[in-house]
Design an enzyme around this catalytic site. Sequence first.
Site, mmCIF file in Angstrom:
data_model
loop_
_atom_site.group_PDB
_atom_site.id
_atom_site.type_symbol
_atom_site.label_atom_id
_atom_site.label_comp_id
_atom_site.label_asym_id
_atom_site.label_seq_id
_atom_site.Cartn_x
_atom_site.Cartn_y
_atom_site.Cartn_z
ATOM 1 N N ILE A 102 56.957 -23.797 68.733
ATOM 2 C CA ILE A 102 57.376 -25.157 69.087
ATOM 3 C C ILE A 102 57.711 -25.799 67.986
ATOM 4 C CG2 ILE A 102 55.069 -25.941 68.993
ATOM 5 C CD1 ILE A 102 55.946 -28.010 71.289
ATOM 6 N N CYS A 103 58.904 -26.699 68.152
ATOM 7 C CA CYS A 103 59.311 -27.740 67.106
ATOM 8 C C CYS A 103 60.265 -27.170 66.151
ATOM 9 C CB CYS A 103 58.359 -28.648 66.449
ATOM 10 S SG CYS A 103 58.842 -29.934 65.383
ATOM 11 N N ALA A 104 59.754 -26.990 64.887
ATOM 12 C CA ALA A 104 60.557 -26.098 63.823
ATOM 13 C C ALA A 104 60.084 -24.790 63.657
ATOM 14 C CB ALA A 104 60.205 -26.925 62.393
ATOM 15 N N TYR A 123 63.228 -28.252 67.657
ATOM 16 C CA TYR A 123 63.457 -29.630 67.052
ATOM 17 C C TYR A 123 64.891 -29.764 66.757
ATOM 18 C CZ TYR A 123 62.362 -33.938 64.901
ATOM 19 O OH TYR A 123 62.138 -35.400 64.628
ATOM 20 N N GLY A 149 59.740 -24.368 72.472
ATOM 21 C CA GLY A 149 59.599 -26.127 72.716
ATOM 22 C C GLY A 149 60.133 -26.760 71.693
#
Length: 182
Positions: A102-104, A123, A149
């Site tokens: 998720i994210c980075a 992200y 995510g």
Amino acid sequence: MKRVSVLLADGFEEIEALTVVDLLRRAKIYVDTVSVTDEYIVHGAHGINVQTEDLFDEVNFVEFDMIVLPGGMPGTRNLEEHNGVRRVVKDFIEEGKTVAAICAAPTILGNLGLLKGKRVTCYPTMETKIQGAVLTGAPVTVDGNIITGRGAGTAIDFALKIIEQLMGKEKAKEIAESIVYE
């Protein structure tokens, strides 16, 4: 019982890691928090320290169904710089086991060449760092054995998608309802 390992490096995004741990445990999924440092206490990006159950070298990852890579900075960079993390991520993908990032953290998979042609999300400022993937911009995206995510604001969706993949839609719906998530 399904088994998930959440890998934590100093600088991890607390919401992304702990939301996953909390919701999966509510779903009766075994979750092992694993420090990739030499200490059981891992320092979050926003000053929340978490005591893990295990150190990376103490874990037999063959026993797990999934690994989860939270984002955050410098947590993502610290995960990626860990030789064992890169090895385990590659092994899981090659064996058809699920990796959730998720994210980075999807950039870790991208830099390992594991996202070519895959549908992923991450992200927004990390999108230019993922080459060869189809970027969806969705809160959560599943492509085969990869779950991605977008960021901290999508942590509940991300965790529920992990539950759905491991235990089915009904269990994910049950957990969503139990936390009054609409």
